[in-house]
Structure formats: C-alpha cells, structure tokens
Design a protein around this motif. Structure first.
Motif, PDB file in Angstrom:
ATOM      1  N   ASP A   1      -7.606   0.045   6.231  1.00  0.00           N
ATOM      2  CA  ASP A   1      -7.566   1.427   5.754  1.00  0.00           C
ATOM      3  C   ASP A   1      -6.911   2.357   6.777  1.00  0.00           C
ATOM      4  O   ASP A   1      -6.232   3.319   6.421  1.00  0.00           O
ATOM      5  N   ALA A   2      -7.127   2.068   8.059  1.00  0.00           N
ATOM      6  CA  ALA A   2      -6.499   2.886   9.097  1.00  0.00           C
ATOM      7  C   ALA A   2      -4.979   2.690   9.082  1.00  0.00           C
ATOM      8  O   ALA A   2      -4.212   3.667   9.181  1.00  0.00           O
ATOM      9  N   ILE A   3      -4.533   1.455   8.961  1.00  0.00           N
ATOM     10  CA  ILE A   3      -3.089   1.186   8.900  1.00  0.00           C
ATOM     11  C   ILE A   3      -2.495   1.837   7.657  1.00  0.00           C
ATOM     12  O   ILE A   3      -1.413   2.430   7.688  1.00  0.00           O
ATOM     13  N   TYR A   4      -3.230   1.749   6.561  1.00  0.00           N
ATOM     14  CA  TYR A   4      -2.800   2.384   5.310  1.00  0.00           C
ATOM     15  C   TYR A   4      -2.618   3.886   5.505  1.00  0.00           C
ATOM     16  O   TYR A   4      -1.618   4.472   5.078  1.00  0.00           O
ATOM     17  N   ALA A   5      -3.563   4.521   6.175  1.00  0.00           N
ATOM     18  CA  ALA A   5      -3.474   5.962   6.415  1.00  0.00           C
ATOM     19  C   ALA A   5      -2.233   6.290   7.233  1.00  0.00           C
ATOM     20  O   ALA A   5      -1.531   7.270   6.965  1.00  0.00           O
ATOM     21  N   TYR A   6      -1.954   5.459   8.228  1.00  0.00           N
ATOM     22  CA  TYR A   6      -0.754   5.687   9.044  1.00  0.00           C
ATOM     23  C   TYR A   6       0.514   5.502   8.210  1.00  0.00           C
ATOM     24  O   TYR A   6       1.440   6.337   8.275  1.00  0.00           O
ATOM     25  N   MET A   7       0.564   4.441   7.423  1.00  0.00           N
ATOM     26  CA  MET A   7       1.765   4.193   6.620  1.00  0.00           C
ATOM     27  C   MET A   7       1.987   5.311   5.602  1.00  0.00           C
ATOM     28  O   MET A   7       3.123   5.627   5.253  1.00  0.00           O
ATOM     29  N   ARG A   8       0.904   5.934   5.146  1.00  0.00           N
ATOM     30  CA  ARG A   8       1.037   7.067   4.232  1.00  0.00           C
ATOM     31  C   ARG A   8       1.571   8.307   4.941  1.00  0.00           C
ATOM     32  O   ARG A   8       2.072   9.230   4.292  1.00  0.00           O
ATOM     33  N   SER A   9       1.494   8.324   6.271  1.00  0.00           N
ATOM     34  CA  SER A   9       1.889   9.512   7.023  1.00  0.00           C
ATOM     35  C   SER A   9       3.341   9.483   7.476  1.00  0.00           C
ATOM     36  O   SER A   9       3.877  10.502   7.908  1.00  0.00           O
ATOM     37  N   VAL A  10       3.995   8.323   7.383  1.00  0.00           N
ATOM     38  CA  VAL A  10       5.376   8.244   7.854  1.00  0.00           C
ATOM     39  C   VAL A  10       6.304   8.843   6.795  1.00  0.00           C
ATOM     40  O   VAL A  10       5.966   8.902   5.601  1.00  0.00           O
ATOM     41  N   PRO A  11       7.493   9.298   7.191  1.00  0.00           N
ATOM     42  CA  PRO A  11       8.405   9.903   6.216  1.00  0.00           C
ATOM     43  C   PRO A  11       8.830   8.904   5.137  1.00  0.00           C
ATOM     44  O   PRO A  11       9.209   7.777   5.455  1.00  0.00           O
ATOM     45  N   PRO A  12       8.764   9.297   3.856  1.00  0.00           N
ATOM     46  CA  PRO A  12       9.229   8.407   2.792  1.00  0.00           C
ATOM     47  C   PRO A  12      10.746   8.256   2.838  1.00  0.00           C
ATOM     48  O   PRO A  12      11.456   9.193   3.180  1.00  0.00           O
ATOM     49  N   VAL A  13      11.211   7.078   2.525  1.00  0.00           N
ATOM     50  CA  VAL A  13      12.646   6.797   2.522  1.00  0.00           C
ATOM     51  C   VAL A  13      13.015   6.266   1.150  1.00  0.00           C
ATOM     52  O   VAL A  13      12.470   5.259   0.691  1.00  0.00           O
ATOM     53  N   ASN A  14      13.929   6.951   0.477  1.00  0.00           N
ATOM     54  CA  ASN A  14      14.306   6.568  -0.883  1.00  0.00           C
ATOM     55  C   ASN A  14      15.424   5.525  -0.854  1.00  0.00           C
ATOM     56  O   ASN A  14      16.564   5.774  -1.222  1.00  0.00           O
ATOM     57  N   VAL A  15      15.065   4.328  -0.374  1.00  0.00           N
ATOM     58  CA  VAL A  15      15.998   3.209  -0.304  1.00  0.00           C
ATOM     59  C   VAL A  15      15.368   2.028  -1.027  1.00  0.00           C
ATOM     60  O   VAL A  15      14.265   1.608  -0.671  1.00  0.00           O
ATOM     61  N   PRO A  16      16.023   1.492  -2.043  1.00  0.00           N
ATOM     62  CA  PRO A  16      15.428   0.367  -2.775  1.00  0.00           C
ATOM     63  C   PRO A  16      15.338  -0.888  -1.922  1.00  0.00           C
ATOM     64  O   PRO A  16      16.209  -1.145  -1.075  1.00  0.00           O
ATOM     65  N   SER A  17      14.278  -1.651  -2.136  1.00  0.00           N
ATOM     66  CA  SER A  17      14.147  -2.930  -1.453  1.00  0.00           C
ATOM     67  C   SER A  17      15.171  -3.904  -2.029  1.00  0.00           C
ATOM     68  O   SER A  17      15.377  -3.964  -3.239  1.00  0.00           O
ATOM     69  N   ARG A  18      15.797  -4.634  -1.160  1.00  0.00           N
ATOM     70  CA  ARG A  18      16.832  -5.574  -1.591  1.00  0.00           C
ATOM     71  C   ARG A  18      16.181  -6.843  -2.127  1.00  0.00           C
ATOM     72  O   ARG A  18      15.270  -7.407  -1.493  1.00  0.00           O
ATOM     73  N   PRO A  19      16.607  -7.343  -3.272  1.00  0.00           N
ATOM     74  CA  PRO A  19      15.994  -8.561  -3.813  1.00  0.00           C
ATOM     75  C   PRO A  19      16.303  -9.777  -2.954  1.00  0.00           C
ATOM     76  O   PRO A  19      17.362  -9.863  -2.325  1.00  0.00           O
ATOM     77  N   HIS A  20      15.367 -10.714  -2.938  1.00  0.00           N
ATOM     78  CA  HIS A  20      15.569 -11.943  -2.181  1.00  0.00           C
ATOM     79  C   HIS A  20      16.716 -12.753  -2.789  1.00  0.00           C
ATOM     80  O   HIS A  20      17.009 -12.654  -3.987  1.00  0.00           O
ATOM     81  N   GLU A  21      17.327 -13.566  -1.955  1.00  0.00           N
ATOM     82  CA  GLU A  21      18.400 -14.458  -2.403  1.00  0.00           C
ATOM     83  C   GLU A  21      17.997 -15.895  -2.094  1.00  0.00           C
ATOM     84  O   GLU A  21      18.527 -16.539  -1.189  1.00  0.00           O
ATOM     85  N   LEU A  22      17.022 -16.379  -2.851  1.00  0.00           N
ATOM     86  CA  LEU A  22      16.510 -17.731  -2.669  1.00  0.00           C
ATOM     87  C   LEU A  22      17.065 -18.646  -3.744  1.00  0.00           C
ATOM     88  O   LEU A  22      17.176 -18.271  -4.911  1.00  0.00           O
ATOM     89  N   ARG A  23      17.395 -19.859  -3.336  1.00  0.00           N
ATOM     90  CA  ARG A  23      17.917 -20.830  -4.298  1.00  0.00           C
ATOM     91  C   ARG A  23      16.790 -21.360  -5.181  1.00  0.00           C
ATOM     92  O   ARG A  23      15.629 -21.373  -4.790  1.00  0.00           O
ATOM     93  N   PHE A  24      17.170 -21.822  -6.371  1.00  0.00           N
ATOM     94  CA  PHE A  24      16.224 -22.477  -7.268  1.00  0.00           C
ATOM     95  C   PHE A  24      15.790 -23.809  -6.635  1.00  0.00           C
ATOM     96  O   PHE A  24      16.606 -24.522  -6.052  1.00  0.00           O
ATOM     97  N   PRO A  25      14.534 -24.161  -6.702  1.00  0.00           N
ATOM     98  CA  PRO A  25      13.429 -23.520  -7.399  1.00  0.00           C
ATOM     99  C   PRO A  25      12.618 -22.567  -6.508  1.00  0.00           C
ATOM    100  O   PRO A  25      11.559 -22.102  -6.907  1.00  0.00           O
ATOM    101  N   PHE A  26      13.096 -22.288  -5.300  1.00  0.00           N
ATOM    102  CA  PHE A  26      12.293 -21.524  -4.352  1.00  0.00           C
ATOM    103  C   PHE A  26      12.178 -20.056  -4.730  1.00  0.00           C
ATOM    104  O   PHE A  26      11.383 -19.317  -4.152  1.00  0.00           O
TER     105      PHE A  26
END
Length: 431
Positions: free
Chosen positions: A138-163
């Motif tokens: 919960d403490a780490i969560y509170a800290y992560m909620r306090s950092v500046p938000p960044v509007n950058v989409p997470s990049r999808p993984h590039e894993l081969r099938f079947p992984f």
C-alpha cells in the motif's frame, strides 16, 4: 541481487537479470482502506515510505528507458522467445495504472495478476514480491500514485508462438510459484528477519543469483548458488561458495560498503550489479544495509562451487598464455592494479585473492577486459575510477592471455581461458 537485467521469462522461459525489479502493478484510491491515513501529513509520510520501498525493489530500473520519462515503461527485455516490453506504471488513466485500486496493485505483487486478472510473465519478479506485506504494498502504491502521469501507451510484447499465449503460464506457475507473504523466523533476530525480507522479497536477489532450468524456473536446490544471466552474458556469482562471492569470510563492513557504495576493500561491483547499487542500494538506510549483511553472512556455505559452464583450455595452452599474459598485464594493467595484483583499493580493486577473478566462470573478467566499465556513482563513491576497454587494442588470444595470467597469478587458483571464450563474449550486449 540484480537489475532490468535479470529476468525469468514466460512459460518455458528465462530468468532474471540482475536485476530487474518490475512492479507490474497499479493503483486507484488508498483512502478506501481504513488502515491508510486520512490526514495529509500521514499521507505524505506514507508516500515517502513508499518511495523508499520502491527504491529497495529497484522498480525504476525496469520501467524507465534510458533518457525516457520515469516509470513510463517501454524497456525491451530480450529473451530466447522474443522480446518483452515493460509497461507504463505511472498513474495515467488511459495508458498507466491510474484506474488500479490498491487491491489491484497488491494482487499484481502477491499473485502475479494484472488488474483484469490476466497472468503476468515472470519477468516481473512476483515470485519474490509475493513476500511483500500488504502494508508495504500500500505504501508503494501511494508513492506510485504520486508520480507524474505519463500518457505513453505500453508497447505490446513481441513473443513468438506459443510463448505469446499467457495460458501457458498456468503450468509454469504450478511448478515454480508459491504465493505467500514473508513469515518471520522466531528463532532468528529482528535484524536477520529484516534482512531476509529485503533479500528474498523486494530485493529479489535470487532471480540473478540462482540458476534456472530448461523451463525457465529457478533451481530451488541451488538457491543463491550463482547463474549466468540469459542473453546479457553476465555471471551472477554464487553467494553460497567462498570460491565465488560467498561471504562467509568477508567482514561485515566490506559487505556493507560493497552494497551501499559499490566499492570496498575486497573489490567493486560492475555490470548489472552496479546498476542495482546505483538505482537502489545506495538509497537504503544503514540499518537495512546492516540487516541484509547479517542475512547474507548467514547463508550456508557449500564446499563446492557450481559447475563451470566454460570451454576447457588445456594446461599446456594455459602455460603458453601465462607468459604472454604477464607481458600484457605489465604494459596495460600494472599501473592501476600493481605488479603484485594488490591494486589500490577501493579506487583500484585488488586482483590477487579476488574470488570474482578466479571463480569457475570466467565470463565477468573477460567482459571487463573487453568492455571496461565503472563501478556505480554513489554518495559514498561519487567519482568512481573506471576500467578502460581493451576490445579494440587486444586480440582474442591476447585477452585470453591476460585474463589467464590474472586468474592464475599471486596465489589465485583460477583456470585458463581460451580465445574461443573471448570471441563468444566479444559481441555480447553491453547492458
């Protein structure tokens, strides 16, 4: 201990770099939990504590691209099965974890599941983070909620099938994951238990310092026994053998200095461990560093070091390399490390009686000779002395010669290395 660097991948996949503290997690509103403060002053204290714990977990190393925005993700983690990209964990509602609740966040650490219930790849060290208490989560969560938000989409993984099929992780988790918060050992001291909590939980040190099997799972019988970090080609030495980095005969001060500043009278850290010290360990309190030292000193030492994963070099060839290596050492290395190999610690680490030089795996001394490097810049060592690279100046045979000389001189009991080993590591990635 380790960095982005240190990852155990998917269903049948790798493990660890040293380093790799990745909080694949999130948060929503802490005020829904009665145990968490309602007063602004208390909230500020909670955030401060959460920042400290996030440092202990080295979250920034995996979730921040070099030169990028903090915690915005996008760091590529190369694996034999494709590439994983770390997610944005800023409190952005659209692309980060802004809509996560504290329960969602805790579930990611404790159970290895995302907000939508999907399974997380074990590049995120939930196998260690499961030991983190709810209060610390919960403490780490509170800290992560306090950092500046960044509007950058997470990049999808590039894993081969079947992984790329997350359902395969069910089998991996059945074999290698046991959830559960850390339980103190009543027969041990408070300091020992604190050290165990940090080393086995937030620090997730075993992810680098434990070998993995063919399915990418940790070899539990060889916990802290050392292992080669996949694709990074750095060797995380054994903490259970005095023939490697076993700490049984180290002074507590030398261990604490190494963890806190990156240098000590016994040596210095380079590679992935240098990043761990730079991003994480230097910010930890002296009390916590002391607790980790107590726990590390208590890890049972084994007589035998792990099996060498190196090419064999004939004794005759090794003798030939020794005389050539001595000449190269005198011309290139003795000015800093001294003719007798004692160096000028802590600025220039000793090579004589240095376990990291003579352990069965020669990966690290070869890489340091080829690529050079610096210990981490820390408050305790703000201007570290560096090691110059010799990849352009020395051939594979010459590097093999000088490393062989260092490993077999001044009473060191290392074995020769071959030019082929040097060739294999010359093109290894630097990170």
């Amino acid at each position: 201990m380790k960095r982005k660097s240190l990852f155990a991948l998917s269903a049948v996949v790798v493990a660890a770099v040293a380093a790799a503290a990745a909080l694949w997690s999130g948060g929503d509103n802490l005020h829904s939990r009665g145990a968490v403060a309602a007063q602004p002053t208390d909230q500020a204290e909670l955030i401060k504590r959460g920042e400290y714990l996030a440092r202990a977990g080295d979250c920034i190393a995996c979730h921040t691209v070099r030169g990028g925005q903090t915690f915005a993700g996008g760091l590529p983690m190369l694996t034999p099965f494709g590439t994983l990209f770390t997610p944005n964990i800023t409190p952005d509602d659209q692309n980060g974890i802004g809509k996560w609740s504290s329960d969602d966040f805790y579930r990611s650490l404790h159970n290895g599941r995302s907000k939508d219930g999907s399974l997380l790849y074990p590049a995120m060290p939930f196998t260690a983070y499961t030991k983190v208490t709810r209060a610390d989560s919960d403490a780490i969560y509170a800290y992560m909620r306090s950092v500046p938000p960044v509007n950058v989409p997470s990049r999808p993984h590039e894993l081969r099938f079947p992984f790329n099929n997350r359902n395969l992780l069910i089998g991996w988790r059945t074999l290698f994951f046991r959830e559960g918060e850390f339980k103190a050992d009543p027969t041990k001291s408070v300091e020992w238990n604190r050290g165990a909590y940090l080393i086995e939980g937030l620090g997730h040190c075993s992810m680098c310092h434990t070998s993995i099997n063919a399915m990418g799972g940790p070899v539990s019988s060889a916990a802290f026994g050392g292992g080669l970090i996949p694709l990074q080609n750095w060797y995380a030495p054994s903490l259970t053998s005095n023939k490697e980095a076993g700490l049984g005969d180290w002074d507590n001060k030398d261990i604490a200095d190494l963890l806190k500043t990156g240098v000590s009278q016994r040596g210095a850290v380079f590679g992935p461990m240098a990043e761990v010290v730079h991003n994480s360990m230097q910010y930890m309190s002296d009390a916590d560093i002391g607790a980790m030292t107590v726990y590390l000193k208590s890890i049972p030492q084994k007589k035998e070091a792990p099996e060498s994963m190196q090419f064999e070099t004939s004794a005759q060839f090794g003798t030939e390399l020794l005389s050539q290596g001595k000449k190269i050492f005198t011309e290139n290395c003795a000015k800093c490390h001294a003719e007798n190999g004692l160096g000028k610690p802590p600025s220039y680490p000793p090579l004589a009686n240095n376990q990291s030089i003579q352990m069965p795996s020669a990966v690290n001394p070869i890489r340091m000779t080829l690529n050079g490097g610096y210990p981490p810049s820390t408050d305790g060592n703000p201007r570290p002395y560096g090691m110059p690279p010799f990849a352009q100046a020395l051939s594979d045979t010459e590097v093999a010669a000088v490393v062989t000389y260092i490993r077999m001189s001044w009473g060191n009991h290392g074995t020769p290395v071959s030019p082929q080993q040097v060739s294999n590591l010359r093109s290894a990635p630097l990170d």
